[in-house]
Enzyme design. Sequence first.
Site: not given
Ligand code: PEP
Length: 250
Positions: A9, A11, A93, A95, A163, A169, A209
């Site tokens: 992703n 973003k 997601h 976000e 997630e 992040g 992460s």
């Molecule tokens: C995500 O945005 O879905 C995500 C898992 O980000 P990151 O891997 O940077 O934690």
Amino acid sequence: MRRKLAAGNWKMNGTASALTELGNLAYSCKSAKAEVLICPPATLLYRAANVCVDSKVSIGAQDCHNATYGAHTGDLSAEMLHDAGATAVILGHSERRADHDETDETVRAKAKTAIAAGLTAIICVGETLNDREAGKTLDVVRAQLAGSLPDDTSGTTVVVAYEPVWAIGTGKVPTVEQIAEVHNDLRASLVKRFGGETANAIRLLYGGSVKAGNAKEIFAVAHVDGALVGGASLKAADFAPIVAALDASA
Ligand code: PEP
């Protein structure tokens, strides 16, 4: 048998110059057994799909509107994304749930539209740190799953991504026991709602992460069929080892 999936992703990152990274990734993954998917910003979808023609990498989107067309300035329909070359779309997601007040109901409506347009809906669920500290993780994730998945969920139409919001992040990753607990519970909820045959065909991704350094132990967890990766999907040199770890997992 569920095919493993490594999804990236991007973003709100990437302009035309990022397509070079995508070309590098396609080259690095030319022998990948797992499905590899990159979800760039919508502005790059068409060009990204062209870069990845005849490669092992497919292209996905990061959101769609729940309507099929109409007066929704600035929004994109699932059909438009499919037309631009997307094969999948990330929905719900954290976000988007936070920044755009998306509810489970919205996510479910979007998923229905996405599936009707021929896209695989990658539906995200996950608890906040407050939820986890209050011992509510399973309740929260079960409610999101129940509310966000449409009735026409199947192994080809839907992928579920667990997630934890606090892991996205941040560099913080749940223990393998914590990941196992949620993934087992997700599978059990899917079996209850859709029956064993359908439920066992639905892929469950872990996201939060994931890096080359922790991918191997995460992919060894039962019911982890791959990963949804943010930061480490932006560079081919970071994402290709994650794909390799997934290929090497049982
Ligand atoms: C995500 O945005 O879905 C995500 C898992 O980000 P990151 O891997 O940077 O934690």
